[in-house]
Design an enzyme around this catalytic site. Structure first.
Site, PDB file in Angstrom:
ATOM      1  N   TYR A  73      41.848 -11.883   1.148  1.00  0.00           N
ATOM      2  CA  TYR A  73      42.464 -13.214   1.182  1.00  0.00           C
ATOM      3  C   TYR A  73      43.684 -13.286   0.271  1.00  0.00           C
ATOM      4  CZ  TYR A  73      42.868 -18.281   0.383  1.00  0.00           C
ATOM      5  OH  TYR A  73      43.324 -19.568   0.267  1.00  0.00           O
TER       6      TYR A  73
ATOM      7  N   ASN B 272      42.033  -7.038  -4.543  1.00  0.00           N
ATOM      8  CA  ASN B 272      42.254  -8.484  -4.592  1.00  0.00           C
ATOM      9  C   ASN B 272      41.036  -9.160  -5.211  1.00  0.00           C
ATOM     10  OD1 ASN B 272      43.921 -10.805  -3.786  1.00  0.00           O
ATOM     11  ND2 ASN B 272      42.312 -11.244  -2.315  1.00  0.00           N
TER      12      ASN B 272
ATOM     13  N   SER C 264      38.765 -10.240  -2.708  1.00  0.00           N
ATOM     14  CA  SER C 264      37.932  -9.169  -2.173  1.00  0.00           C
ATOM     15  C   SER C 264      38.600  -7.836  -2.428  1.00  0.00           C
ATOM     16  CB  SER C 264      37.725  -9.356  -0.655  1.00  0.00           C
ATOM     17  OG  SER C 264      37.155 -10.604  -0.351  1.00  0.00           O
TER      18      SER C 264
ATOM     19  N   SER D   3      33.478 -12.377  -3.114  1.00  0.00           N
ATOM     20  CA  SER D   3      34.259 -11.160  -2.901  1.00  0.00           C
ATOM     21  C   SER D   3      33.675 -10.345  -1.759  1.00  0.00           C
ATOM     22  CB  SER D   3      34.269 -10.318  -4.183  1.00  0.00           C
ATOM     23  OG  SER D   3      35.083  -9.183  -4.023  1.00  0.00           O
ATOM     24  N   GLY D   4      34.519 -10.037  -0.787  1.00  0.00           N
ATOM     25  CA  GLY D   4      34.129  -9.092   0.251  1.00  0.00           C
ATOM     26  C   GLY D   4      34.431  -7.686  -0.230  1.00  0.00           C
TER      27      GLY D   4
END
Length: 366
Positions: A140, A212, A242, A280-281
């Site tokens: 993102y 990120n 993420s 967070s991915g």
């Protein structure tokens, strides 16, 4: 102390600042140290349109003929997207490119990557019942980029793929990493590699990250509490991003072993301090360029492949952890100050090279 080993205009990397990362790197200290792997970018920046985003493309097997790439995938926290992973879990391979972009750009980039595959593998798609399933991942970038404006379009994915090369990899605000923030410093694209030996044979293991993730108090670099020592100009109290990690190697590995390699990316990002926050991915994939051959539809009934014994993979696991750890720091070291979009009027700072050098006992640049 100046970075005297750098070429004119070249950004310093973590090792140039005296950070003592372990392990032996390849000549480029990049994912392109794995023979044949190519990386390209399409970077979109226009302050007048609140645009700071892009597309990163990785070609594991450049060329005009589609071939399977053996792969494994692992998600530490699934708050994000990486397309094509259902098939990777079932088949242990994928065909085509990997692209990384922002959260709202996944559909456009997928469309562009499919178009690129149809055009690049023209005979395959025109004369056979072929299907395209590229890998597209995201993080993102809505703090630095107007993500809802949908700046990323299919042609940007095609441009990144067409720009792919096997040379040095530009880091920081490049491609999909353009609008990314890491531990509240400017983040983005980072890469690193390691050379290892198993059974008398040399192999390369390398990582590329789109970093990120994380908040400042968590940041630890090589055991030093850097985030606590550099708390100024923080942006947010909770994690908002993420990380995507792609690990590449030329070691012959099965899909199962590659999933085990992908899991080690979690340890690599953990060395930086993140606990893998809820927002967070943290999504990882590992692939091997070994055992090149035709797509299974055109392969014989019995296929013979080489595969390293799982009992000897510890050096490869360690190399994966180290490459991921260093790639994240390289992404931050390549950053520059950037004005935020949401909220407006705030500056996302680059990590301070002089202070970072000082934390590790070096002299500040003059």
């Amino acid at each position: 102390m100046k970075d005297t080993n750098l070429k004119l205009g070249q950004k310093p990397r973590a090792r140039d600042l005296g950070l003592p990362f372990p392990g032996t790197t390849g000549p480029l200290n990049a994912i392109t140290d794995v023979p044949g792997v190519a990386v390209g970018f399409c970077t979109l920046t226009d302050p007048a349109r609140n645009m700071r985003t892009g597309v990163t493309a990785i070609l594991p097997r450049p060329g005009m003929v589609p071939m399977p790439v053996w792969a494994g995938q692992y998600s530490l926290n699934g708050n994000g997207e990486m397309t094509g992973t259902h098939w990777i879990h079932d088949a242990g391979y994928f065909v085509g490119p990997i692209c990384i972009t922002n959260t709202h750009g996944v559909g456009a980039v997928h469309t562009g990557a499919v178009r690129w595959m149809i055009d690049t593998y023209a005979d395959y798609f025109q004369n056979h019942h072929a299907w395209a399933m590229p890998v597209v991942a995201e993080t993102y970038d809505g703090v630095l980029n107007d993500i809802n404006a949908l700046h990323v379009q299919p042609e940007h994915a095609i441009a990144a793929l067409n720009a792919a090369s096997t040379g040095p990899v530009a880091e920081g605000s490049t491609g999909g990493g353009n609008g990314m923030i890491c531990y509240e410093f400017k983040g983005g694209t980072g890469t690193s590699s390691r050379l290892i030996e198993i059974g008398g044979q040399s192999y390369t293991v390398a990582a590329l990250v789109q970093a990120n993730h994380g908040i400042r108090p968590w940041l630890t670099i090589l055991g030093r509490p850097v985030g606590q020592l550099m708390p100024e100009d923080s942006l947010h109290a909770t994690e908002m991003g993420s990380i995507i990690v792609i690990v590449a190697t030329d070691a012959p590995l099965s899909g199962l072993s590659l999933r085990q390699v992908a899991k080690r990316a979690a340890i690599g990002i953990g060395r930086g301090g993140t606990p893998g926050g809820n927002n967070s991915g943290d999504i990882f994939m590992a692939f091997s360029t070994a055992n090149a051959g035709p797509v299974p539809q055109f392969a014989p009934a019995v296929v013979t492949k080489q595969e390293l014994n799982g009992e000897v993979l510890d050096p490869l696991y360690l190399a994966s952890v180290e490459a991921v750890e260093e790639a994240i720091v390289n992404a931050m070291v390549a950053g520059e100050d950037v004005a935020t979009f949401k909220p407006q009027g705030v500056i996302c700072r680059a990590i301070n090279h002089d202070r970072l050098r000082g934390i590790f006992g070096g002299s500040e640049a003059r």
